[in-house]
Design an enzyme around this catalytic site. Structure first.
Site, short mmCIF file in Angstrom:
data_model
loop_
_atom_site.label_atom_id
_atom_site.label_comp_id
_atom_site.label_asym_id
_atom_site.label_seq_id
_atom_site.Cartn_x
_atom_site.Cartn_y
_atom_site.Cartn_z
N HIS A 32 0.85 -1.19 0.00
CA HIS A 32 0.00 0.00 0.00
C HIS A 32 0.88 1.23 0.00
CE1 HIS A 32 -3.11 2.86 1.11
NE2 HIS A 32 -3.94 1.96 0.61
N ASP A 82 -7.93 -5.55 0.11
CA ASP A 82 -8.41 -6.39 -0.98
C ASP A 82 -8.03 -7.85 -0.82
OD1 ASP A 82 -9.60 -4.31 -2.38
OD2 ASP A 82 -7.66 -3.67 -3.15
N1 CMC Z 1 4.24 -7.61 -4.85
C1 CMC Z 1 5.58 -7.57 -5.02
N2 CMC Z 1 6.34 -6.47 -4.89
C2 CMC Z 1 5.72 -5.32 -4.59
C3 CMC Z 1 4.32 -5.26 -4.40
C4 CMC Z 1 3.59 -6.46 -4.53
N3 CMC Z 1 2.24 -6.45 -4.36
N4 CMC Z 1 3.97 -4.00 -4.11
C5 CMC Z 1 5.09 -3.29 -4.13
N5 CMC Z 1 6.15 -4.08 -4.40
C6 CMC Z 1 7.56 -3.65 -4.46
C7 CMC Z 1 7.85 -2.88 -5.73
O1 CMC Z 1 8.32 -3.73 -6.76
C8 CMC Z 1 8.90 -1.90 -5.27
O2 CMC Z 1 10.14 -2.58 -5.22
P1 CMC Z 1 11.51 -1.75 -5.53
O3 CMC Z 1 11.61 -0.70 -4.47
O4 CMC Z 1 12.57 -2.81 -5.43
O5 CMC Z 1 11.36 -1.19 -6.91
C9 CMC Z 1 8.51 -1.59 -3.82
O6 CMC Z 1 7.76 -2.73 -3.39
C10 CMC Z 1 7.63 -0.34 -3.68
O7 CMC Z 1 6.54 -0.47 -4.58
P2 CMC Z 1 5.88 0.75 -5.36
O8 CMC Z 1 5.17 0.24 -6.55
O9 CMC Z 1 6.91 1.82 -5.56
O10 CMC Z 1 4.86 1.27 -4.25
P3 CMC Z 1 3.60 2.17 -4.52
O11 CMC Z 1 3.34 2.87 -3.25
O12 CMC Z 1 3.79 3.01 -5.74
O13 CMC Z 1 2.43 1.11 -4.86
C11 CMC Z 1 0.62 -0.40 -4.68
C12 CMC Z 1 1.46 0.70 -3.97
C13 CMC Z 1 -0.60 -0.72 -3.81
C14 CMC Z 1 0.13 0.12 -6.04
C15 CMC Z 1 1.52 -1.65 -4.87
O14 CMC Z 1 1.94 -2.14 -3.61
C16 CMC Z 1 0.80 -2.76 -5.65
O15 CMC Z 1 0.84 -2.75 -6.88
N6 CMC Z 1 0.15 -3.73 -4.94
C17 CMC Z 1 -0.64 -4.77 -5.60
C18 CMC Z 1 -1.99 -4.19 -6.02
C19 CMC Z 1 -2.91 -3.99 -4.84
O16 CMC Z 1 -3.08 -4.87 -4.01
N7 CMC Z 1 -3.57 -2.80 -4.81
C20 CMC Z 1 -4.59 -2.49 -3.79
C21 CMC Z 1 -4.19 -1.37 -2.91
S1 CMC Z 1 -5.25 -1.21 -1.46
C22 CMC Z 1 -6.84 -0.83 -2.05
C23 CMC Z 1 -6.91 0.34 -2.98
O17 CMC Z 1 -6.19 1.32 -2.86
O18 CMC Z 1 -7.75 0.30 -3.85
#
Ligand code: CMC
Length: 431
Positions: free
Chosen positions: A308, A366
């Protein structure tokens, strides 16, 4: 309200710029950069808004390190346990818990607006039979501006109020009918003697051929899902609603834009994607393979339902949702459900794994909601529409707050242009 006693000093080459700072009720102080371009001749650069507050708000507060979520100051755990969705709607919309009389009046107003204009059925029927219910919701909610033009004048507080009640009241009908349409069953009209979540379940699962009795435990679980999703401060879809609204667009158009944004798998679409992932994993012995893939930089796969932007400790909504999943599956006698077993084992392994621990990736809301919804009988395509109907009150509360904010301006970000500098046009024969 904003106070600007503190200052931040920014040195830009040989120029010093002093910027006011503001202290919120909760959370980190904020540097006010509104005059930065005028005084410093620079922009700030923050794609994804990781350090940028886009507005002042009194509605929802999240402490991502502590795993805290407050609606108007009340904690989500307490609200999920003691309150119910329509009371939470009142709280979000009007700022405080209602008296018994205010609650009754609010519930009556919402209940009396649950029917859709009969002609809207033609709209539903215009969609392809296999249309995703989110596509139908985006279209139908946008179309409400044509069916209810008497509540589109955003300068009129009464019309804003009517639009808010209409959307909160009609969204379950819209989501249920999007589902009914996709399975080829007749639309089921709302019933005013049922509470909000029971009415929604009945509109989804009743058929004219036989009576349908709503199980109170499932209705309570649905109400809790709605409460947990009701608002989440300036997330992508809420910011979309605010940005659309900042141009003066009507409330139905703005909420439709929010629904479109919510659909993406990084946001609300994650609940559908998560359950599909759990099914694809299928059995506990295949989990290590997927954990390996999630950690592989060259593989775009991510563990859906994990991570998140704001929560870096745990998602308080996921805690309540996990409990609710146990209750619902226990009630239905399917606690040995394979998907739930995979989910629990995946959570256990991921929480011990160095990659997930160091990056602070925890199960989010989720992760468990899909398991509950599946157990209730919903297909995965309905998961995000249920999120949308629950979030509608949050979007509307934020939209109303924005319209009433005297400092509100059209949203218009700047950019860091890295394209070609000015160049001369070359005639086609000379290229
Ligand atoms: N699985 C594997 N690696 C992950 C994941 C994951 N679900 N989420 C983040 N990472 C890694 C990512 O690769 C990155 O690694 P590095 O620093 O080595 O490049 C690091 O963690 C930080 O990730 P980010 O993408 O920069 O973080 P963000 O804050 O931009 O993204 C997120 C947050 C929720 C979009 C992301 O964690 C994600 O894609 N999660 C899966 C989708 C999900 O479950 N979304 C629902 C969110 S909660 C309900 C809502 O908001 O609707």
């Amino acid at each position: 309200m904003l106070d600007n006693q503190m200052k931040a000093t920014l040195q830009i080459r040989d120029k010093t710029v002093e910027l006011p700072m503001h202290s919120p009720t909760l959370g980190p102080d904020v540097i006010d950069i509104r005059k930065l371009y005028a005084e410093g001749d620079v922009f700030t650069y923050d794609p994804g808004f990781t350090s940028t507050a886009s507005c002042e708000s009194t509605i929802t507060y999240i402490d991502g390190d502590e795993g805290v979520l407050l609606y108007r100051g009340f904690s989500i755990d307490e609200l999920a346990e003691k309150s119910h969705f329509l009371e939470v709607c009142y709280l979000l919309l009007y700022g405080d818990l209602p008296t018994a009389e205010q609650l009754e009046d609010f519930e009556t107003r919402v209940t009396r607006h649950t029917m859709l204009h009969e002609q809207m059925q033609n709209f539903f029927r215009g969609f392809r039979r296999d249309a995703h219910p989110m596509a139908i919701m985006v279209g139908i909610v946008g179309a409400m501006s044509a069916f209810y033009p008497d509540s589109t004048d955003i300068a009129d507080p009464w019309q804003r109020e009517v639009a808010a009640i209409r959307m909160i009241a009609k969204m379950p009908t819209i989501a249920a009918w999007a589902y009914k349409y996709s399975v080829g069953q007749p639309f089921v009209y709302p019933r005013n003697d049922l509470d909000y979540s029971s009415n929604f379940l009945r509109m989804c699962f009743a058929v004219p051929a036989e009576d349908y009795e709503v199980n109170p435990i499932l209705s309570r679980a649905m109400d809790r899902i709605m409460t947990l999703h009701a608002d989440h401060e300036q997330n992508a879809s809420t910011s979309t609603v605010r940005l659309a609204g900042s141009s003066g667009a009507n409330p139905f158009a703005c909420i439709s834009a929010g629904i479109a944004c919510l659909w993406g798998p990084a946001h609300g679409g994650a609940n559908q994607a998560c359950l599909e992932m759990l099914r694809e994993i299928g059995t506990v012995d295949r989990i290590p393979e997927y954990i390996k893939r999630a950690k592989d930089k060259d593989d775009p796969f991510r563990l859906m339902g994990f991570g998140h932007r704001v929560y870096k400790n745990f998602d308080p909504r996921a805690k309540v949702m996990a409990q609710s999943a146990d209750e619902v599956l226990g009630l239905l006698g399917i606690e040995n459900n394979e998907t739930l077993q995979v989910a629990k084992e995946l959570e256990r392994i991921a929480l011990e794994d160095e990659y997930f621990v160091s990056k602070k990736l925890y199960p989010n809301v989720d992760f468990y909601s899909g398991i509950i919804l599946e157990a209730m009988g919903f297909p995965t395509s309905m998961f995000t529409p249920i999120f949308a109907l629950s979030r509608t009150v949050g979007w509307i509360s934020q939209w109303k707050e924005m319209i009433a904010d005297p400092s509100q301006k059209i949203g218009r970000p700047r950019q860091l242009y890295v394209g070609p500098a000015r160049r001369d046009y070359v005639e086609v024969e000379n290229r």
